[in-house]
Design a protein around this motif. Structure first.
Motif, PDB file in Angstrom:
ATOM      1  N   PHE A  95       0.811  -1.212   0.000  1.00  0.00           N
ATOM      2  CA  PHE A  95       0.000   0.000   0.000  1.00  0.00           C
ATOM      3  C   PHE A  95       0.851   1.271   0.000  1.00  0.00           C
ATOM      4  O   PHE A  95       0.369   2.334  -0.380  1.00  0.00           O
ATOM      5  N   ALA A  96       2.125   1.170   0.392  1.00  0.00           N
ATOM      6  CA  ALA A  96       3.013   2.334   0.334  1.00  0.00           C
ATOM      7  C   ALA A  96       3.682   2.491  -1.024  1.00  0.00           C
ATOM      8  O   ALA A  96       4.321   3.513  -1.288  1.00  0.00           O
ATOM      9  N   SER A  97       3.538   1.485  -1.897  1.00  0.00           N
ATOM     10  CA  SER A  97       4.280   1.469  -3.159  1.00  0.00           C
ATOM     11  C   SER A  97       3.708   2.394  -4.220  1.00  0.00           C
ATOM     12  O   SER A  97       4.297   2.547  -5.293  1.00  0.00           O
ATOM     13  N   GLY A  98       2.539   3.002  -3.940  1.00  0.00           N
ATOM     14  CA  GLY A  98       1.956   3.929  -4.899  1.00  0.00           C
ATOM     15  C   GLY A  98       0.537   3.620  -5.298  1.00  0.00           C
ATOM     16  O   GLY A  98      -0.041   4.321  -6.138  1.00  0.00           O
ATOM     17  N   VAL A  99      -0.052   2.581  -4.722  1.00  0.00           N
ATOM     18  CA  VAL A  99      -1.432   2.217  -5.048  1.00  0.00           C
ATOM     19  C   VAL A  99      -2.369   3.416  -4.925  1.00  0.00           C
ATOM     20  O   VAL A  99      -3.265   3.620  -5.762  1.00  0.00           O
ATOM     21  N   LEU A 100      -2.157   4.253  -3.917  1.00  0.00           N
ATOM     22  CA  LEU A 100      -3.051   5.386  -3.675  1.00  0.00           C
ATOM     23  C   LEU A 100      -2.936   6.467  -4.753  1.00  0.00           C
ATOM     24  O   LEU A 100      -3.801   7.340  -4.836  1.00  0.00           O
ATOM     25  N   ARG A 101      -1.905   6.396  -5.582  1.00  0.00           N
ATOM     26  CA  ARG A 101      -1.774   7.366  -6.664  1.00  0.00           C
ATOM     27  C   ARG A 101      -2.803   7.140  -7.766  1.00  0.00           C
ATOM     28  O   ARG A 101      -2.976   7.995  -8.642  1.00  0.00           O
ATOM     29  N   LEU A 102      -3.494   6.007  -7.729  1.00  0.00           N
ATOM     30  CA  LEU A 102      -4.573   5.771  -8.690  1.00  0.00           C
ATOM     31  C   LEU A 102      -5.789   6.649  -8.396  1.00  0.00           C
ATOM     32  O   LEU A 102      -6.647   6.837  -9.261  1.00  0.00           O
ATOM     33  N   GLY A 103      -5.884   7.167  -7.181  1.00  0.00           N
ATOM     34  CA  GLY A 103      -6.998   8.045  -6.832  1.00  0.00           C
ATOM     35  C   GLY A 103      -8.342   7.366  -7.019  1.00  0.00           C
ATOM     36  O   GLY A 103      -8.566   6.232  -6.566  1.00  0.00           O
ATOM     37  N   GLY A 104      -9.242   8.038  -7.718  1.00  0.00           N
ATOM     38  CA  GLY A 104     -10.580   7.506  -7.943  1.00  0.00           C
ATOM     39  C   GLY A 104     -10.617   6.340  -8.900  1.00  0.00           C
ATOM     40  O   GLY A 104     -11.678   5.734  -9.090  1.00  0.00           O
ATOM     41  N   LYS A 105      -9.486   5.996  -9.496  1.00  0.00           N
ATOM     42  CA  LYS A 105      -9.432   4.860 -10.422  1.00  0.00           C
ATOM     43  C   LYS A 105      -9.039   3.559  -9.721  1.00  0.00           C
ATOM     44  O   LYS A 105      -8.894   2.527 -10.363  1.00  0.00           O
ATOM     45  N   LEU A 106      -8.847   3.628  -8.406  1.00  0.00           N
ATOM     46  CA  LEU A 106      -8.539   2.423  -7.630  1.00  0.00           C
ATOM     47  C   LEU A 106      -9.815   1.637  -7.378  1.00  0.00           C
ATOM     48  O   LEU A 106     -10.735   2.110  -6.710  1.00  0.00           O
ATOM     49  N   GLY A 107      -9.867   0.444  -7.934  1.00  0.00           N
ATOM     50  CA  GLY A 107     -11.003  -0.443  -7.737  1.00  0.00           C
ATOM     51  C   GLY A 107     -10.670  -1.549  -6.755  1.00  0.00           C
ATOM     52  O   GLY A 107      -9.855  -1.367  -5.840  1.00  0.00           O
ATOM     53  N   PRO A 108     -11.256  -2.734  -6.934  1.00  0.00           N
ATOM     54  CA  PRO A 108     -11.036  -3.819  -5.974  1.00  0.00           C
ATOM     55  C   PRO A 108      -9.585  -4.292  -5.944  1.00  0.00           C
ATOM     56  O   PRO A 108      -8.877  -4.253  -6.952  1.00  0.00           O
ATOM     57  N   ILE A 109      -9.165  -4.756  -4.771  1.00  0.00           N
ATOM     58  CA  ILE A 109      -7.876  -5.416  -4.613  1.00  0.00           C
ATOM     59  C   ILE A 109      -8.118  -6.918  -4.703  1.00  0.00           C
ATOM     60  O   ILE A 109      -8.955  -7.464  -3.975  1.00  0.00           O
ATOM     61  N   LEU A 110      -7.420  -7.572  -5.608  1.00  0.00           N
ATOM     62  CA  LEU A 110      -7.579  -9.012  -5.810  1.00  0.00           C
ATOM     63  C   LEU A 110      -6.475  -9.761  -5.083  1.00  0.00           C
ATOM     64  O   LEU A 110      -5.286  -9.519  -5.332  1.00  0.00           O
ATOM     65  N   TRP A 111      -6.892 -10.690  -4.219  1.00  0.00           N
ATOM     66  CA  TRP A 111      -5.937 -11.556  -3.510  1.00  0.00           C
ATOM     67  C   TRP A 111      -6.081 -12.958  -4.080  1.00  0.00           C
ATOM     68  O   TRP A 111      -7.062 -13.647  -3.816  1.00  0.00           O
ATOM     69  N   GLN A 112      -5.106 -13.350  -4.887  1.00  0.00           N
ATOM     70  CA  GLN A 112      -5.126 -14.656  -5.556  1.00  0.00           C
ATOM     71  C   GLN A 112      -4.223 -15.629  -4.805  1.00  0.00           C
ATOM     72  O   GLN A 112      -3.041 -15.356  -4.597  1.00  0.00           O
TER      73      GLN A 112
END
Length: 289
Positions: A95-112
């Protein structure tokens, strides 16, 4: 509020697609923009294989339309190597790697999860408790990162946004009502994964539905026939409209409340150009193309 159906593809960087799905001569750094002009959502695969950097997420967000959504795959380091042991720091790295830079384009997180990962209620309960449910919590989670983080931590979002999670399983031990109850307790979607090799389960466990179509006769390769696509279109329409969906395999006899649900569906039969074709065909059946 009306439910949202997003049909897309898993990843976008595939050599056989060049000059076929992608126009001849299209620069590789334009491939995401082209794919995002056709589909309203795409799974980011790179996050599964290795840690990304904030600038990459920012570029992906910039290359896609305003009404675009990314699903983001959680790192296999956590699910396949650690198998959820000592998860706090690796989860913070993600989560610190930049995921939040997607802003409103961040959808579901998939755990495979891998085929050898068995149902373990205690281990999953502990992991689910760590998962952030909004971007503020994700920033706090990111503060738990360790020295393995590749770049400077990105811990800010444009505003507080909800984060959804989905879990894809690949072992028969998950055919257990206790597993469905655990997902429902935490509001995590059970991925409906269509493949010849792994369990195809369709219990609804969250307020959205997550589907991955890997190729039902040959993993990652086989195309979907017209009758199969029509069947999937009917399922998606039922989920979207809040109708009872009984065409499938279910573990739990207790059905969730009938209500319209957002649907995220991705074709992962990416070999031989099947995924874009099948996704477009399904979109046409749902009146989206």
């Amino acid at each position: 509020m009306a439910s949202d159906v997003r049909i897309g593809i898993s990843g976008w960087t595939y050599k056989p697609w060049r000059g076929a799905f992608y126009p001849p001569g299209l620069a590789r750094n334009k491939e995401l923009a082209y794919a995002a002009s056709v589909f309203r959502s795409i799974e980011i695969n790179g996050t599964f294989y290795c840690m990304q950097r904030p600038d990459s997420f920012a570029q992906w967000a910039a290359d896609t339309p305003d009404d675009f959504i990314f699903a983001v795959k959680g790192p296999r380091y956590l699910t396949h190597m650690l198998k959820l042991r000592n998860a706090k720091a690796p989860l913070g790295n993600f989560f610190a790697s930049g995921v939040l830079r997607l802003g409103g384009k961040l959808g579901p997180i998939l755990w495979q999860f891998p085929p050898n990962f068995r149902f373990n209620a205690e281990k999953l309960e502990a992991f689910f408790a760590l998962l952030p449910r909004d971007t503020d919590q994700a920033a706090e989670c990111g503060r738990q990162h360790d020295h393995r983080l590749k770049a400077r931590a990105w811990l800010q979002g444009d505003r507080r946004r909800r984060i959804r999670h989905a879990m894809e399983i690949r072992h028969e031990s998950f055919r257990d009502p206790a597993f469905i109850a655990l997902l429902r307790k935490h509001g995590i979607a059970l991925v409906c994964a269509d493949t010849v090799d792994w369990p195809l389960l369709m219990d609804i466990t969250a307020d959205f539905v997550y589907v991955r179509l890997h190729g039902s006769t040959e993993l990652y390769k086989s195309a979907y026939s017209r009758p199969a696509l029509e069947r999937w279109a009917a399922r998606v329409a039922a989920w979207r409209d809040g109708e009872s969906m009984t065409d499938g395999h279910f573990i739990c006899a207790r059905k969730p409340k009938r209500r319209p649900r957002d649907v995220f569906l991705y074709f992962d039969n990416t070999d031989k150009l099947q995924a874009p074709r099948d996704a477009l065909s399904l979109m046409r059946r749902l009146g989206q193309a």
